[in-house]
Design an enzyme around this catalytic site. Structure first.
Site, PDB file in Angstrom:
ATOM      1  N   LYS A   1     -28.656 -11.808 -10.480  1.00  0.00           N
ATOM      2  CA  LYS A   1     -29.290 -10.511 -10.773  1.00  0.00           C
ATOM      3  C   LYS A   1     -29.067  -9.596  -9.582  1.00  0.00           C
ATOM      4  CE  LYS A   1     -33.523  -8.442 -12.586  1.00  0.00           C
ATOM      5  NZ  LYS A   1     -33.695  -7.349 -11.610  1.00  0.00           N
TER       6      LYS A   1
ATOM      7  N   ASP B   1     -29.089  -6.480  -7.166  1.00  0.00           N
ATOM      8  CA  ASP B   1     -30.115  -5.499  -6.868  1.00  0.00           C
ATOM      9  C   ASP B   1     -29.448  -4.153  -6.628  1.00  0.00           C
ATOM     10  OD1 ASP B   1     -32.595  -4.548  -6.535  1.00  0.00           O
ATOM     11  OD2 ASP B   1     -32.879  -5.315  -4.508  1.00  0.00           O
TER      12      ASP B   1
ATOM     13  N   ASP C   1       0.820  -1.213   0.000  1.00  0.00           N
ATOM     14  CA  ASP C   1       0.000   0.000   0.000  1.00  0.00           C
ATOM     15  C   ASP C   1       0.856   1.266   0.000  1.00  0.00           C
ATOM     16  OD1 ASP C   1      -2.013  -1.758   0.113  1.00  0.00           O
ATOM     17  OD2 ASP C   1      -2.881  -1.045   2.011  1.00  0.00           O
ATOM     18  N   ALA C   2       1.914   1.225   0.811  1.00  0.00           N
ATOM     19  CA  ALA C   2       2.742   2.424   0.955  1.00  0.00           C
ATOM     20  C   ALA C   2       3.402   2.778  -0.377  1.00  0.00           C
ATOM     21  CB  ALA C   2       3.813   2.198   2.018  1.00  0.00           C
ATOM     22  N   GLU C   3       3.798   1.751  -1.093  1.00  0.00           N
ATOM     23  CA  GLU C   3       4.453   1.974  -2.386  1.00  0.00           C
ATOM     24  C   GLU C   3       3.448   2.569  -3.385  1.00  0.00           C
ATOM     25  OE1 GLU C   3       7.600   2.041  -5.026  1.00  0.00           O
ATOM     26  OE2 GLU C   3       7.428   2.054  -2.851  1.00  0.00           O
ATOM     27  N   TYR C   4       2.231   2.023  -3.345  1.00  0.00           N
ATOM     28  CA  TYR C   4       1.165   2.543  -4.206  1.00  0.00           C
ATOM     29  C   TYR C   4       0.928   4.024  -3.878  1.00  0.00           C
ATOM     30  CZ  TYR C   4      -3.355   3.017  -6.523  1.00  0.00           C
ATOM     31  OH  TYR C   4      -4.373   3.435  -7.333  1.00  0.00           O
TER      32      TYR C   4
ATOM     33  N   CYS D   1     -35.816  15.712  19.013  1.00  0.00           N
ATOM     34  CA  CYS D   1     -36.082  16.229  20.342  1.00  0.00           C
ATOM     35  C   CYS D   1     -34.870  17.059  20.739  1.00  0.00           C
ATOM     36  CB  CYS D   1     -36.259  15.080  21.331  1.00  0.00           C
ATOM     37  SG  CYS D   1     -36.209  15.653  23.031  1.00  0.00           S
TER      38      CYS D   1
ATOM     39  N   CYS E   1     -33.090  14.573  27.639  1.00  0.00           N
ATOM     40  CA  CYS E   1     -34.162  13.623  27.345  1.00  0.00           C
ATOM     41  C   CYS E   1     -33.731  12.212  27.755  1.00  0.00           C
ATOM     42  CB  CYS E   1     -34.463  13.682  25.847  1.00  0.00           C
ATOM     43  SG  CYS E   1     -35.588  12.410  25.297  1.00  0.00           S
TER      44      CYS E   1
ATOM     45  N   TYR F   1     -20.359  -4.323 -11.251  1.00  0.00           N
ATOM     46  CA  TYR F   1     -20.174  -5.523 -12.060  1.00  0.00           C
ATOM     47  C   TYR F   1     -20.644  -5.233 -13.474  1.00  0.00           C
ATOM     48  CZ  TYR F   1     -19.112  -9.045  -8.476  1.00  0.00           C
ATOM     49  OH  TYR F   1     -18.502  -9.797  -7.519  1.00  0.00           O
TER      50      TYR F   1
ATOM     51  N   GLU G   1     -26.636 -15.514 -14.815  1.00  0.00           N
ATOM     52  CA  GLU G   1     -25.873 -14.516 -14.042  1.00  0.00           C
ATOM     53  C   GLU G   1     -26.691 -14.088 -12.830  1.00  0.00           C
ATOM     54  OE1 GLU G   1     -25.315 -11.233 -16.739  1.00  0.00           O
ATOM     55  OE2 GLU G   1     -24.562 -12.537 -18.328  1.00  0.00           O
TER      56      GLU G   1
ATOM     57  N   CYS H   1     -39.887  12.832  26.819  1.00  0.00           N
ATOM     58  CA  CYS H   1     -39.666  13.900  27.792  1.00  0.00           C
ATOM     59  C   CYS H   1     -40.632  15.070  27.637  1.00  0.00           C
ATOM     60  CB  CYS H   1     -38.221  14.405  27.707  1.00  0.00           C
ATOM     61  SG  CYS H   1     -37.905  15.344  26.209  1.00  0.00           S
TER      62      CYS H   1
ATOM     63  N   LYS I   1     -36.869 -14.863 -10.794  1.00  0.00           N
ATOM     64  CA  LYS I   1     -36.881 -14.163  -9.503  1.00  0.00           C
ATOM     65  C   LYS I   1     -36.991 -15.150  -8.343  1.00  0.00           C
ATOM     66  CE  LYS I   1     -37.181 -10.032  -9.349  1.00  0.00           C
ATOM     67  NZ  LYS I   1     -37.854  -8.898  -9.931  1.00  0.00           N
TER      68      LYS I   1
ATOM     69  N   CYS J   1     -41.881  15.354  22.368  1.00  0.00           N
ATOM     70  CA  CYS J   1     -41.088  14.137  22.511  1.00  0.00           C
ATOM     71  C   CYS J   1     -41.859  13.107  23.341  1.00  0.00           C
ATOM     72  CB  CYS J   1     -39.759  14.462  23.185  1.00  0.00           C
ATOM     73  SG  CYS J   1     -38.781  12.990  23.539  1.00  0.00           S
TER      74      CYS J   1
ATOM     75  N   ARG K   1     -29.765   4.440 -16.112  1.00  0.00           N
ATOM     76  CA  ARG K   1     -30.658   3.846 -17.093  1.00  0.00           C
ATOM     77  C   ARG K   1     -31.815   4.809 -17.405  1.00  0.00           C
ATOM     78  NH1 ARG K   1     -35.342   0.682 -16.463  1.00  0.00           N
ATOM     79  NH2 ARG K   1     -35.759  -0.539 -18.320  1.00  0.00           N
TER      80      ARG K   1
ATOM     81  N   LEU L   1     -36.282  -6.574 -18.067  1.00  0.00           N
ATOM     82  CA  LEU L   1     -36.428  -8.014 -18.283  1.00  0.00           C
ATOM     83  C   LEU L   1     -37.801  -8.487 -17.835  1.00  0.00           C
ATOM     84  CD1 LEU L   1     -32.982  -9.166 -16.864  1.00  0.00           C
ATOM     85  CD2 LEU L   1     -33.677  -9.193 -19.262  1.00  0.00           C
TER      86      LEU L   1
ATOM     87  N   GLU M   1     -24.108  -3.116 -13.338  1.00  0.00           N
ATOM     88  CA  GLU M   1     -24.854  -2.743 -12.147  1.00  0.00           C
ATOM     89  C   GLU M   1     -23.934  -2.109 -11.109  1.00  0.00           C
ATOM     90  OE1 GLU M   1     -27.978  -3.511 -12.650  1.00  0.00           O
ATOM     91  OE2 GLU M   1     -29.018  -3.623 -10.733  1.00  0.00           O
TER      92      GLU M   1
HETATM   93  S1  IVH Z   1     -29.227  -7.689 -18.512  1.00  0.00           S
HETATM   94  C1  IVH Z   1     -31.445  -6.536 -22.044  1.00  0.00           C
HETATM   95  N1  IVH Z   1     -27.875  -8.747 -16.554  1.00  0.00           N
HETATM   96  O1  IVH Z   1     -31.944  -6.060 -14.038  1.00  0.00           O
HETATM   97  C2  IVH Z   1     -30.849  -7.057 -20.809  1.00  0.00           C
HETATM   98  N2  IVH Z   1     -29.504  -7.092 -16.036  1.00  0.00           N
HETATM   99  O2  IVH Z   1     -34.783  -5.890 -15.321  1.00  0.00           O
HETATM  100  C3  IVH Z   1     -31.161  -6.226 -19.628  1.00  0.00           C
HETATM  101  N3  IVH Z   1     -29.663  -6.552 -13.659  1.00  0.00           N
HETATM  102  O3  IVH Z   1     -32.117  -2.835 -15.314  1.00  0.00           O
HETATM  103  C4  IVH Z   1     -30.218  -6.256 -18.565  1.00  0.00           C
HETATM  104  N4  IVH Z   1     -28.095  -7.942 -12.979  1.00  0.00           N
HETATM  105  O4  IVH Z   1     -30.454  -3.266 -13.486  1.00  0.00           O
HETATM  106  C5  IVH Z   1     -28.827  -7.871 -16.901  1.00  0.00           C
HETATM  107  N5  IVH Z   1     -26.585  -9.751 -14.908  1.00  0.00           N
HETATM  108  C6  IVH Z   1     -27.528  -8.873 -15.267  1.00  0.00           C
HETATM  109  C7  IVH Z   1     -28.198  -8.075 -14.317  1.00  0.00           C
HETATM  110  C8  IVH Z   1     -29.192  -7.197 -14.744  1.00  0.00           C
HETATM  111  C9  IVH Z   1     -28.972  -7.019 -12.616  1.00  0.00           C
HETATM  112  C10 IVH Z   1     -30.741  -5.550 -13.590  1.00  0.00           C
HETATM  113  C11 IVH Z   1     -30.480  -4.324 -14.398  1.00  0.00           C
HETATM  114  C12 IVH Z   1     -31.671  -4.144 -15.290  1.00  0.00           C
HETATM  115  C13 IVH Z   1     -32.671  -5.047 -14.680  1.00  0.00           C
HETATM  116  C14 IVH Z   1     -33.507  -5.665 -15.766  1.00  0.00           C
END
Ligand code: IVH
Length: 684
Positions: free
Chosen positions: A126, A128, A43-46, A439, A444, A237, A124, A424, A327, A421, A147, A93, A187
């Protein structure tokens, strides 16, 4: 430093080369550190390389480039976000719930393609978080956007640049491998550990809490000031591009590998599946892995692997035909909102809490859920007696999602925020723009308990055995009321402690010993333990280093606090208010009489030199020494070097061909000195 002076002899070309080499090296190490999680440099070098880059760039601001690692710190705040049209719409999707839906999905594909040739898929997780688009031209990140509605999003380039896992320049091996233009999609999210930490810090400094990691990520990305975004633990990602046609990839799986090779972080849990049954078992596996993941996911995205097939399948109005989101069964349930209670936090923040008819959500009985604050409550449009949707995301605290309006009978009643409050009776206040009602009574009882818990707890004095429960017991038994009472617990009290539920002679004695041992706290620890608003552990550390003794902190004025880099107006005002409060002064005096001796911080060499309290800013090139030599000398003598213009600057040092800083400094009325004057100041 020797290098710097050489560079100034060899001129601009050499400087440009050195800058390029430094950036290249820093980029590669940052990639190893953040993306691959496999650093090979200390880290120090970086840090040393980074400092060299900063110094060189400060001397030659005209050579700063958008893809320089120095640009991650966040630039000037924006007045508003600009709009960006996506060159290819960012679709959403369709959802699949369970295996049957996945089988149906494939049936639709077969029908559309008029063929039953087996199809392979990529699965993949999904994430959030928030979908964003990153545009690279000639390998350099030039534009980043949200988006939005899928067609038009908001321009947040400056904010996205602060995320360490987003490359500012693509990592292509050779020039010829750099695509002329590349639009990467992925994402942005905040990991669960980082989320908890962020909320804890916000709690400590009296800020409102984020409801979940997704909101925290969204709030952090939608900051007009990129410097704030830079402090948030955002991660990224990559999962796609707007148009793969020009890339050396024939399918999604190759594309993910390609994105990885360009320096992006790609989720390691992606799989290539040869059939829908394989996809289904992958889904089951991911669901099992979910609780142990470091981030929230709400399902699994299934994509047809082959790009030719994807192209033939095309898209409907809002979603592609070639992908679907499988889902997870939501850990949600409906129940009734019976009442709303109002809690009082350590800093007096009033938090509405939903009292629910007990209901099982994701395997756990839930009867209470936070409603965060008044704005949140109004936004959701909740009424007393409503049927409400409740959910638990991961192991995050349960929350009320929304009222089920269809179930209303007309008997529901408005939720009224208390004017006083609940603990109190003081009249509550809601300051200006804040979402929080507070408050204002420093005495209190509810705040006192919270303050005591904080004082004894991990982010405070860390008194072994004096956790939340123990403090609550001691308070409810009338054994302690305020902080000094902790140090007044005598033999008699310890004995009565031992008689309490869950205690015993031994644990009572241990606590007594831990309390005794905590009587000589380091200054920073003590300051953090006091729970002053806007003063968390980091600020406490800065204060301790600067002032070195409690007395000096307590006597300081707002201007003194503002002199310290890293301390802003809010903390400064809060500190002055706190130490002026007579009850605080009494408390500190009592602590002293009870034998609490806050240790003086090690003398900070910087606080004592002849330049103590002076803050320098350079503009233009110095003739007689390099800028990094100058900086080192200032530090040796106890001064500070500012990275940008602000009222904290006490001396602007004028070099040759100064930049725009000079005119701005003049506008601000900051004192400007020549290089010769500066040299005299540092004793040369
Ligand atoms: S593909 C046309 N890949 O899901 C393909 N979406 O409902 C559309 N999301 O708005 C996206 N992980 O925010 C894709 N591995 C993934 C994802 C992903 C999360 C979210 C993304 C998108 C929403 C689609």
């Amino acid at each position: 430093m020797a290098q710097l002076s050489l560079l100034s002899i060899f001129g601009k070309e050499a400087i440009r080369d050195r800058l390029q080499a430094l950036r290249q090296e820093l980029r590669s190490h940052a990639h190893r550190y953040y993306v691959l999680d496999a650093p090979i440099l200390a880290d120090a070098e970086y840090d040393r390389l980074f400092q060299e880059l900063l110094a060189l760039e400060q001397q030659h601001p005209e050579l700063i480039s958008a893809d320089s690692p120095s640009q991650r710190v966040g630039g000037a705040p924006l007045a508003q976000f600009a709009q960006v049209a996506h060159s290819v719409p960012m679709l959403s999707l369709e959802n699949a719930f369970g295996s049957d839906d996945l089988v149906d999905f494939e049936e639709r594909l077969f029908r559309f393609l008029q063929s039953r040739t087996p199809i392979s898929y990529v699965t993949e997780p999904k994430l959030d978080g928030l979908a964003v688009e990153l545009v690279y031209e000639e390998g350099v990140l030039i534009l980043g956007s949200t988006r939005g509605d899928g067609l038009v999003g908001e321009e947040i380039t400056r904010n996205l640049q602060t995320i360490p896992t987003i490359p500012l320049r693509l990592l292509a091996q050779e020039e010829k491998d750099v695509p002329r233009r590349l639009e990467v999609r992925g994402e942005v999210f905040i990991g669960l550990t980082d989320f908890k930490k962020l909320n804890e810090e916000r709690g400590h400094s009296g800020e409102s809490l984020f409801a979940n990691p997704r909101n925290a990520a969204a709030g952090s990305l939608r900051q007009l000031d990129p410097k704030i975004t830079a402090t948030r633990p955002l991660d990224f990602y990559a999962y796609g591009v707007s148009d793969p046609a020009a890339l050396p990839c024939r399918n999604q799986y190759e594309l993910l590998r390609y994105l990885g090779s360009m320096g992006f972080k790609v989720n390691p849990l992606v799989h290539l599946c040869q059939s829908i049954p394989e996809v289904s078992s992958q889904f089951a596996r991911l669901q099992e892995q979910r609780p142990a993941l470091a981030y929230d996911i709400d399902g699994m995205v299934v994509k047809v692997n082959d790009f030719t097939l994807q192209e033939r399948l095309g898209a409907k109005a809002r979603s592609p035909r070639w992908a679907i989101a499988a889902k997870f069964p939501a850990s949600q349930a409906t129940t009734r909102l019976v009442a709303v209670e109002f809690g009082v936090g350590r800093t007096g923040a009033i938090t509405p809490v939903a009292i629910l008819e007990p209901v099982r959500v994701g395997g756990v009985m839930v009867s209470r859920a936070t409603l965060h604050n008044e704005d949140e409550l109004r936004r959701k449009g909740l009424l007393l007696g409503d049927t409400v949707l409740v959910q638990r995301a991961g192991d995050v605290i349960p929350e009320v999602v929304k009222p089920v309006k269809e179930n209303r009978t007309g008997q529901e009643q408005e939720i009224i925020m208390p004017a006083t409050c609940p603990e109190c009776g003081f009249t509550l206040v809601r300051a200006g723009q804040e979402a929080i009602t507070r408050c204002p009574n420093p005495n209190c009882p509810a705040q006192r308990v919270r303050a005591l818990i904080h004082f004894a707890g991990k982010s405070g004095m860390d008194i072994e055995g004096l956790g939340k429960k123990a403090v609550q017991q001691l308070v409810s038994q009338g054994l302690i009321q305020d902080i000094p009472d902790i140090y007044q617990l005598g033999q008699l009290e310890v004995e009565s402690l031992a008689a309490l539920d869950g205690w015993g002679g031994k644990s009572a004695e241990n606590v007594a010993r831990a309390i005794e041992a905590s009587k000589t706290p380091p200054l920073a620890k003590f300051l953090a333990a006091l729970g002053i608003r806007h003063v968390g552990e980091v600020t406490a550390q800065l204060l301790a280093r600067h002032f070195t003794s409690l007395a000096r902190v307590a006597l300081a004025g707002e201007a003194d606090f503002l002199q310290i880099e890293g301390i802003g107006e809010q903390a400064a005002t809060s500190l002055v208010d706190y130490f002026q409060e007579p009850t605080v002064q009494e408390m500190l005096a009592r602590l002293e009489s009870l034998g609490v001796r806050v240790q003086e911080e090690q003398q900070d060499p910087e606080a004592n030199g002849i330049l103590a309290g002076k803050v320098f800013l350079f503009t233009g090139a110095l003739a007689q020494l390099s800028r990094s030599e100058a900086k080192a000398r200032i530090k040796e003598l106890g001064g500070q070097v500012a990275s940008g213009l602000s009222r904290k600057v006490t001396h602007v040092v004028l070099g040759d061909s100064p930049g725009s800083k000079l005119s701005k400094a003049r506008e601000l009325g900051l004192p400007v000195i020549s290089e010769d004057e500066f040299l005299r100041l540092i004793g040369r």
